[in-house]
Design a protein around this motif. Structure first.
Motif, PDB file in Angstrom:
ATOM      1  N   GLY A 116      73.371 -61.422 -45.379  1.00 10.03           N
ATOM      2  CA  GLY A 116      74.075 -60.614 -44.199  1.00 10.03           C
ATOM      3  C   GLY A 116      75.250 -61.151 -43.741  1.00 10.03           C
ATOM      4  N   ARG A 117      75.165 -62.466 -43.542  1.00  8.18           N
ATOM      5  CA  ARG A 117      76.559 -63.342 -43.268  1.00  8.18           C
ATOM      6  C   ARG A 117      77.571 -62.848 -44.178  1.00  8.18           C
ATOM      7  N   ALA A 118      77.265 -63.014 -45.452  1.00 10.64           N
ATOM      8  CA  ALA A 118      78.240 -62.654 -46.687  1.00 10.64           C
ATOM      9  C   ALA A 118      78.778 -61.081 -46.340  1.00 10.64           C
ATOM     10  N   VAL A 119      78.007 -60.151 -46.131  1.00 10.07           N
ATOM     11  CA  VAL A 119      78.396 -58.923 -45.941  1.00 10.07           C
ATOM     12  C   VAL A 119      79.243 -58.900 -44.626  1.00 10.07           C
ATOM     13  N   TYR A 120      78.997 -59.396 -43.612  1.00  8.19           N
ATOM     14  CA  TYR A 120      79.900 -59.271 -42.555  1.00  8.19           C
ATOM     15  C   TYR A 120      81.184 -59.896 -42.866  1.00  8.19           C
ATOM     16  N   ASP A 121      81.079 -61.023 -43.514  1.00 11.61           N
ATOM     17  CA  ASP A 121      82.568 -61.656 -44.076  1.00 11.61           C
ATOM     18  C   ASP A 121      83.365 -60.575 -44.623  1.00 11.61           C
ATOM     19  N   ASN A 122      82.900 -60.155 -45.606  1.00  9.29           N
ATOM     20  CA  ASN A 122      83.358 -59.152 -46.626  1.00  9.29           C
ATOM     21  C   ASN A 122      83.939 -58.005 -45.875  1.00  9.29           C
ATOM     22  N   LEU A 123      83.103 -57.437 -44.756  1.00 13.33           N
ATOM     23  CA  LEU A 123      83.692 -56.295 -43.842  1.00 13.33           C
ATOM     24  C   LEU A 123      84.757 -56.722 -43.230  1.00 13.33           C
ATOM     25  N   LYS A 124      84.911 -58.119 -42.806  1.00 15.84           N
ATOM     26  CA  LYS A 124      85.967 -58.473 -42.050  1.00 15.84           C
ATOM     27  C   LYS A 124      87.217 -58.774 -42.861  1.00 15.84           C
ATOM     28  N   LYS A 125      86.821 -59.023 -43.931  1.00 18.89           N
ATOM     29  CA  LYS A 125      87.992 -59.272 -44.945  1.00 18.89           C
ATOM     30  C   LYS A 125      88.563 -57.734 -45.284  1.00 18.89           C
ATOM     31  N   PHE A 126      87.795 -56.826 -45.467  1.00 21.42           N
ATOM     32  CA  PHE A 126      88.173 -55.393 -45.801  1.00 21.42           C
ATOM     33  C   PHE A 126      89.051 -55.175 -44.539  1.00 21.42           C
ATOM     34  N   ILE A 127      88.850 -55.416 -43.433  1.00 22.49           N
ATOM     35  CA  ILE A 127      89.501 -54.863 -42.192  1.00 22.49           C
ATOM     36  C   ILE A 127      90.857 -55.473 -42.222  1.00 22.49           C
ATOM     37  N   LEU A 128      90.498 -56.881 -42.125  1.00 22.98           N
ATOM     38  CA  LEU A 128      91.827 -57.942 -42.351  1.00 22.98           C
ATOM     39  C   LEU A 128      92.798 -57.312 -43.320  1.00 22.98           C
ATOM     40  N   PHE A 129      92.376 -56.679 -44.391  1.00 22.02           N
ATOM     41  CA  PHE A 129      93.282 -56.177 -45.526  1.00 22.02           C
ATOM     42  C   PHE A 129      93.704 -54.691 -45.247  1.00 22.02           C
ATOM     43  N   MET A 130      92.941 -53.905 -44.622  1.00 20.03           N
ATOM     44  CA  MET A 130      93.068 -52.620 -44.536  1.00 20.03           C
ATOM     45  C   MET A 130      94.235 -52.312 -43.092  1.00 20.03           C
ATOM     46  N   LEU A 131      93.803 -52.951 -42.226  1.00 18.75           N
ATOM     47  CA  LEU A 131      94.855 -52.697 -40.987  1.00 18.75           C
ATOM     48  C   LEU A 131      96.142 -53.118 -41.242  1.00 18.75           C
TER      49      LEU A 131
ATOM     50  N   PRO B 285      74.289 -54.923 -34.262  1.00 18.88           N
ATOM     51  CA  PRO B 285      75.766 -55.348 -33.714  1.00 18.88           C
ATOM     52  C   PRO B 285      76.931 -54.749 -34.200  1.00 18.88           C
ATOM     53  N   LEU B 286      76.619 -54.724 -35.729  1.00 14.55           N
ATOM     54  CA  LEU B 286      77.704 -54.101 -36.319  1.00 14.55           C
ATOM     55  C   LEU B 286      78.343 -52.734 -36.105  1.00 14.55           C
ATOM     56  N   LEU B 287      77.236 -51.841 -35.902  1.00 17.48           N
ATOM     57  CA  LEU B 287      77.419 -50.489 -35.404  1.00 17.48           C
ATOM     58  C   LEU B 287      78.097 -50.402 -34.010  1.00 17.48           C
ATOM     59  N   ARG B 288      77.697 -51.222 -33.168  1.00 20.10           N
ATOM     60  CA  ARG B 288      78.231 -51.323 -31.742  1.00 20.10           C
ATOM     61  C   ARG B 288      79.790 -51.750 -31.926  1.00 20.10           C
ATOM     62  N   LYS B 289      79.890 -52.620 -32.678  1.00 16.78           N
ATOM     63  CA  LYS B 289      81.216 -53.085 -32.938  1.00 16.78           C
ATOM     64  C   LYS B 289      82.376 -52.329 -33.647  1.00 16.78           C
ATOM     65  N   VAL B 290      81.814 -51.554 -34.549  1.00 18.37           N
ATOM     66  CA  VAL B 290      82.319 -50.708 -35.365  1.00 18.37           C
ATOM     67  C   VAL B 290      82.826 -49.575 -34.286  1.00 18.37           C
ATOM     68  N   ASP B 291      81.760 -49.094 -33.647  1.00 18.35           N
ATOM     69  CA  ASP B 291      81.992 -47.989 -32.599  1.00 18.35           C
ATOM     70  C   ASP B 291      83.006 -48.272 -31.545  1.00 18.35           C
ATOM     71  N   ARG B 292      82.896 -49.438 -30.998  1.00 13.57           N
ATOM     72  CA  ARG B 292      84.047 -49.681 -30.032  1.00 13.57           C
ATOM     73  C   ARG B 292      85.483 -49.849 -30.818  1.00 13.57           C
TER      74      ARG B 292
ATOM     75  N   ALA C 252      73.154 -56.994 -39.936  1.00 13.78           N
ATOM     76  CA  ALA C 252      72.666 -57.434 -38.549  1.00 13.78           C
ATOM     77  C   ALA C 252      71.808 -58.738 -38.691  1.00 13.78           C
ATOM     78  N   LEU C 253      71.293 -58.915 -40.099  1.00 12.41           N
ATOM     79  CA  LEU C 253      70.553 -60.340 -40.319  1.00 12.41           C
ATOM     80  C   LEU C 253      71.573 -61.228 -40.173  1.00 12.41           C
ATOM     81  N   GLY C 254      72.748 -61.055 -40.616  1.00 13.70           N
ATOM     82  CA  GLY C 254      73.734 -62.173 -40.513  1.00 13.70           C
ATOM     83  C   GLY C 254      74.368 -62.408 -39.455  1.00 13.70           C
ATOM     84  N   SER C 255      73.897 -61.641 -38.168  1.00 13.80           N
ATOM     85  CA  SER C 255      74.434 -61.864 -36.716  1.00 13.80           C
ATOM     86  C   SER C 255      73.107 -62.579 -36.037  1.00 13.80           C
TER      87      SER C 255
END
Length: 911
Positions: free
Chosen positions: A692-707, A246-253, A330-333
Motif C-alpha cells: 500500500g505504501r508503494a502504491v501511494y508512492d507511485n501515485l505521488k510520483k505520477f502526480i509529480l511527473f504529470m503536473l 484517505p486517498l480518495l478524500r485527498k484526490v477529491d480535494r 488505504a492500507l499504506g496510510s
C-alpha cells in the motif's frame, strides 16, 4: 406489554436482562408452560411480534446507483476534458475520454453491489428450521415462525434459531466465536449470571446464529428477529455509512482545487488577452481552450486505476485478496491496526506450554499440533522416563481423551476438542502415542465430561491387568478428589497450598489449566460411576495450555512498530489470556488490558484517550469494537481492523480498511471487509501495508511527473499570450502531447517497485495534503524548466529565421523530450537516478520511452501527421537542440535532489 408497533419492530416482549433471571422466572414472564405454547397462542404472538427474520435493508435502485457513480470530481474533470476535445473537433479523443468515464462508473457500480451483500450474509446465518414443543408435542417448524415463549429443543449440530434462555442443559457446548470471538466452544448451564456479565460469560443463554457442537438442551425463546444479538449487529451494519479512503478524500480535494485553479487561470488569461492585449475574443477563446487542455490531468483517473489494480495483483500473490481498489492505498496510510487474536495473531492450535508436577515445573517446546518439541527444566532438556510424575501425567492426558491427532499431507490436525488435542501432542512429544497407549492400556469404561461436574474419567487395565482410573478436569474439581500427590521420590500427602499457588502462577501467565490425577483401583460396581470419583486420587500435574502466537506474527508486529504503526489487540477472549499473548507479541507490554465492561462505562472523550494509550482490549462485544474504531478515527487515526466473526462485521465496515479472514472467517465478515486474508495470517497484513505504501508512492510520483509536464505546457501558452508572441503550441499539439506522453509515459510509474526503507518511515500524517510545500516547489521548478526549454528554443529558432511551423515542431519535441528525461528523474522522489538501478531498474520506463520515440518521429516526419498537426521535418542539428532542452530538465532536477539531500543530512547532524 409494549405497544404493538414497538413490539413488531423489535420482536421482543418487555425488556429484561434475561440472563439474570432464573429459568422459572423467565417461563413465568413469557407465559411459557413446559408443554409449550398452543398453536393458537403461537399464531397470536406471531401476529404481535412479527416473523423471526431480519428485515432486508433499504437499497437504492440500480439506475440511481449507476448515476451516482458519475458524482466524482475526477470524472467531472475527464468529462470537461472530453467537452473541450469535442469543441476542438477531436472526436476520437472525446470518445476515448468518455469511454474511460463510463468504465470507471461501471466498475464502481459493480463494487457497490458487492458491498450490499454483507447484510445478506448475516441474514443467511439464521437457522432455517427449529425443533419446538407446542401443544405438548415435539415438532419441527420454520424458524421464521418462532415467537417469544416458544420452547426450543437443541441437539449437537443445530444452529440456534433465536435467542434462548436455557432451562435444561446436558453437556451443552456452543461455538460462539462468530459472536464473541471466544477461541473455544462455551460450556453452557441453566444458571443465571450478573447483569453486567459480557456476552461470552452468559452461560445460561444460547444466541441466534451460533452452533451447538456437543450435548443437548431445552430453552425458551426470549427474543426473535431484529431484537436478537444477531439482529442488533445487522442493524449496526445498516446504520454505518461507508467511509471513503484517505486517498480518495485527498484526490477529491486535489481535484477540486485543481479544477478551480484551471478555471480561474483560464478566465484571467482570457480577460488579459481581450481587455489588455486587445486580441479578438474568438481567438482568445481558442487559446484558453489550449491552456485548459494542457492543464487538465486527463490521465489521473486511468493511472489511479492501473496503479491500484497492479497493487491488487501484487497483494494477491501475498495471500491478500482486495475487494475494493482504493483499499490498496488505504492500507499504506494506516496508523493503527486493530487485530483479532485467535487465528490471526495466534495459530488457533491449543498447545501445552507448561506442566507443573510436585517439586518440578516443566517447559514444553514447540507450538501447534505438530508433535515436535522438547521438555525441559530451566532450559535443560530432560528425559521423561526419569520423572515418574511427568510420565504418568502424560499417560493420563493421552488415555483420558476422546480427541484424535491426525497427519494429512504433512499437516497435523486434531479431530475433537482442541484442549484434548493439546494433550495428545504433549504425549507424542513425550514419546507416548495414543495408539500405543490404548493397545497397552485398553479403555474399559468412561464418564464423559459434563459442565456441572467439570471433569472426565476413564477406566483402564495396564499390561499386568492391574486396574486404573484416570481423571482430568478443572483444577478445583480434581483437587477435591485427591488425598495425595506423586512426587519424584514417590507418593506423598497432598500439599494443597503448593498446588493453589502454582495454579495462581500459571493462570497469571494467561494459560488455561487442566489437572490430571489417577487412582490404582477399579470401579466399585460393574460400570464406572460418580461414586468412583469422590476420593482417593493421586494428583499428578497441572497442565498450562494456550493458543500460541504465530512466529511470523511476532515478526510482523515488530515490523509494524518499526514502521510507526500501532498494533492493538481487540478480542472476545479473557483478559489474562489476551494480556499473555500480547506480551509475547510485544503488544501492550507493561500496560493494563481493558475489558469490554470498562469500555461500556466510558464516555466518548474518555474512550478516545484510552483507545490511544491502551493496546489490549478483552471481552469486547461488537459495540465495543465499533466504538473503539470510531474513537481512534475521531482522533484522526487511519484504522485497519481485522476480524473473522459476524461480531466483527460492524467494526470491519466502519474501519478505513476492513480485513477479514479467508479460512475461518464468516461470510458476513468477508462481505463487510475491504480485503480478505487467504491465509488468516497477520504477517500478510504487514506485507500488504508495504504494498500500500508503494502504491501511494507511485501515485505521488505520477502526480509529480504529470503536473509539471502539464504546467510546462500551460506556462508556454500563458507566456505567449502575455508577451504577444506567436502561439508556440496549438490546441491540437497540446492534446497530442497529453495523449502520447502524460498518460503513456506516466503509466510506467505504476510498475515502480517499492523503494528501499519504505517500512522504516513513519506513517504519513492522516491530514497531509496530496501536494505538500515541497511538491508545489518541485512542480513549479520543473514547469519553469520545461517552459524555459520549449519557449526558449521556439524563440531562438524564430530569431534565426526558422519558419513558425518548424519552431513549433521543435517546441513540441522539446516538451516531449523533457518529459522523457523527467520520467527517469521521477523514479525516485529524492534519491539520485544516476546509477545502474536508477536508469534501468524499471524496464517499463525504458519501454515507455522506446514506444514514445517512434511516435514523435512519426509526428515530425510522416506527411499525414504533418497535415493534421502542422508539423515539419527536423534536421539532425535541430534534433540535437531538442535533446539538449530535455537534458536541461534532467540535470537541474538531479542537482535539486542533491542539494535537498545534503541540506537534510546537515540538519540531522546539527540536530
Amino acid at each position: 406489554m409494549t405497544n404493538r408497533s414497538t413490539v413488531e419492530r423489535t420482536g421482543t416482549p418487555p425488556s429484561f436482562h434475561w440472563h439474570t433471571l432464573p429459568a422459572e422466572r423467565v417461563a413465568e414472564a413469557l407465559q411459557s408452560p413446559t408443554s409449550g405454547l398452543t398453536a393458537a397462542e403461537a399464531a397470536r404472538r406471531l401476529a404481535q411480534y412479527g416473523p423471526n427474520r431480519l428485515a432486508p435493508p433499504k437499497r437504492r435502485g440500480p439506475l440511481l446507483r449507476l448515476l451516482l457513480q458519475f458524482h466524482n470530481i475526477l470524472l467531472y474533470v475527464m468529462m470537461a476534458a472530453a467537452l473541450i476535445t469535442a469543441l476542438l473537433g477531436h472526436w476520437i479523443d472525446t470518445g476515448v475520454l468518455m469511454s474511460a468515464v463510463v468504465i470507471n462508473a461501471i466498475i464502481g457500480f459493480i463494487q457497490e453491489g458487492k458491498a450490499q451483500s454483507a447484510l445478506d450474509a448475516i441474514r443467511a446465518m439464521l437457522s432455517q428450521h427449529a425443533t419446538v414443543i407446542r401443544d405438548g408435542q415435539r415438532q419441527e417448524i420454520e424458524a421464521a415462525n418462532l415467537v417469544p415463549g416458544d420452547v426450543v429443543v437443541l441437539a449437537s449440530g443445530d444452529r440456534v434459531p433465536a435467542d434462548l434462555r436455557l432451562v435444561s442443559v446436558k453437556e451443552l457446548r456452543i461455538e460462539e466465536a462468530a459472536l464473541t470471538g471466544e477461541s473455544l466452544p462455551v460450556e453452557k448451564s441453566d444458571a443465571a449470571v450478573s447483569a453486567d456479565a459480557p456476552l461470552g460469560d452468559r452461560y445460561g443463554m444460547a444466541y441466534s446464529g451460533t452452533v451447538v457442537v456437543y450435548g443437548q438442551a431445552t430453552g425458551i425463546v426470549v427474543t426473535t428477529g431484529a431484537a436478537t444479538e444477531l439482529g442488533r449487529i445487522n442493524q449496526m451494519l445498516s446504520d454505518i455509512r461507508n467511509l471513503t479512503t484517505p486517498l480518495l478524500r485527498k484526490v477529491d480535494r486535489f481535484g477540486r482545487v485543481l479544477a478551480l485553479a484551471i478555471v480561474a487561470m483560464s478566465a484571467v488569461t482570457f480577460m488579459l488577452g481581450v481587455w489588455w492585449r486587445g486580441h479578438p475574443a474568438a481567438e482568445m477563446f481558442m487559446m484558453v481552450v489550449a491552456l485548459a487542455a494542457s492543464a487538465i490531468p486527463e490521465g489521473l483517473p486511468a493511472i489511479m486505476t492501473v496503479t491500484l489494480a497492479l497493487g491488487v495483483q501484487r497483494m494477491a500473490r501475498r495471500n491478500a485478496i482486495v475487494r475494493r481498489l482504493p483499499a490498496v492505498e488505504a492500507l499504506g496510510s494506516v496508523t493503527v491496526i486493530c487485530s483479532d487474536k485467535t487465528g490471526t495473531l495466534t495459530r488457533n492450535e491449543m498447545t501445552v506450554q507448561r506442566v507443573v508436577c510436585a517439586g518440578h515445573v516443566f517447559d514444553v517446546g514447540g507450538v501447534g499440533y505438530a508433535p515436535v518439541g522438547d521438555l525441559s527444566i530451566d532450559g535443560r532438556i530432560i528425559d521423561v522416563e526419569h520423572y515418574p510424575a511427568l510420565a504418568m501425567a502424560i499417560r493420563t492426558g493421552v488415555l483420558c481423551n476422546d480427541a484424535r491427532l491426525c497427519e494429512e499431507d504433512d499437516l497435523w490436525r486434531v479431530e475433537g476438542d482442541p484442549t484434548e488435542g493439546a494433550l495428545l501432542v504433549l504425549g507424542a512429544k513425550g514419546g507416548f502415542t495414543q495408539h500405543a497407549g490404548h493397545a497397552a492400556w485398553p479403555r474399559l469404561d468412561a464418564i464423559p465430561f459434563e459442565s456441572q461436574h467439570r471433569f472426565m474419567a476413564t477406566y483402564h487395565r495396564d499390561s499386568d491387568d492391574e486396574p486404573w482410573i484416570f481423571v482430568k478436569g478443572a483444577p478445583e474439581a480434581i483437587l477435591d478428589m485427591c488425598a495425595s500427590q506423586l512426587a519424584h521420590d514417590g507418593e506423598l500427602p497432598l500439599d494443597v497450598d503448593y498446588w493453589r499457588r502454582m495454579a495462581t502462577d500459571t493462570a497469571a501467565q494467561g494459560l488455561r489449566m487442566l489437572a490430571l490425577a489417577c487412582k490404582r483401583a477399579g470401579p466399585l460396581e460393574a460400570r464406572l460411576g460418580f461414586d468412583d470419583t469422590r476420593s482417593g486420587y493421586m494428583l499428578l500435574a497441572l497442565v498450562g495450555i494456550i493458543d500460541p502466537p504465530r512466529e511470523e506474527a511476532v515478526r510482523a508486529v515488530g515490523e509494524c512498530h518499526h514502521a510507526g504503526i500501532r498494533v492493538k489487540m481487540i478480542t472476545g477472549d479473557h483478559a489474562e489470556t489476551a494480556r499473555a499473548i500480547g506480551a509475547q507479541l510485544a503488544i501492550g507490554v507493561g500496560k493494563p488490558a481493558i475489558t469490554g465492561a470498562e469500555v461500556a462505562m466510558m464516555d466518548d472523550a474518555a474512550l478516545r484517550r484510552v483507545a490511544l494509550e491502551v493496546d489490549v482490549f478483552a471481552r469486547a462485544s461488537p459495540e465495543h469494537k465499533l466504538r473503539l474504531v470510531q474513537a481512534l478515527q475521531d482522533d484522526g487515526q487511519v484504522v485497519a481492523m481485522t476480524g473473522d466473526g459476524v461480531n466483527d462485521a460492524p467494526a470491519l465496515k466502519r474501519a478505513d480498511v476492513g480485513v477479514a479472514m479467508g479460512r475461518k472467517g464468516t461470510e458476513a465478515a468477508k462481505e463487510a471487509a475491504d480485503m480478505v486474508l487467504a491465509d488468516d495470517n497477520f504477517a500478510t497484513i504487514a506485507a500488504a501495508v508495504r504494498e500500500g505504501r508503494a502504491v501511494y508512492d507511485n501515485l505521488k510520483k505520477f502526480i509529480l511527473f504529470m503536473l509539471p509536464t502539464n504546467g510546462g505546457e500551460a506556462l508556454v501558452v500563458i507566456a505567449a499570450i502575455l508577451f504577444e508572441l506567436a502561439l508556440p503550441l496549438t490546441p491540437a499539439q497540446v492534446l497530442w502531447i497529453n495523449m502520447v506522453t502524460s498518460s503513456t509515459l506516466g503509466l510506467a510509474l505504476a510498475f515502480e517497485p517499492a523503494e528501499h526503507g519504505i517500512m522504516s518511515r513513519r506513517p504519513r500524517p492522516p491530514g497531509e495534503a496530496l501536494l505538500s510545500g515541497f511538491f508545489v516547489w518541485r512542480v513549479l521548478m520543473v514547469s519553469v524548466l520545461m517552459m524555459t526549454g520549449a519557449l526558449g528554443l521556439f524563440l531562438w529558432e524564430l530569431n534565426d529565421g526558422t519558419s513558425l511551423e518548424t519552431a513549433r515542431t521543435m517546441a513540441v519535441n522539446a516538451v516531449v523530450a523533457a518529459e522523457m528525461f523527467y520520467l527517469i528523474n521521477s523514479r525516485f522522489i529524492l534519491a539520485t537516478v544516476v546509477s545502474l538501478d536508477g536508469l534501468t531498474g524499471n524496464r517499463y520506463v525504458l519501454l515507455a520511452i522506446a514506444a514514445c520515440v517512434p511516435l514523435q518521429i512519426a509526428y515530425t516526419h510522416l506527411p499525414a501527421m504533418q497535415a493534421i498537426f502542422g508539423s515539419t521535418d527536423l534536421t539532425p542539428v535541430e534534433w540535437g537542440k531538442v535533446l539538449a532542452a530535455g537534458m536541461l530538465v534532467f540535470s537541474v532536477a538531479e542537482l535539486e535532489k542533491f542539494v535537498i539531500r545534503r541540506t537534510r543530512l546537515a540538519g540531522r547532524l546539527n540536530g
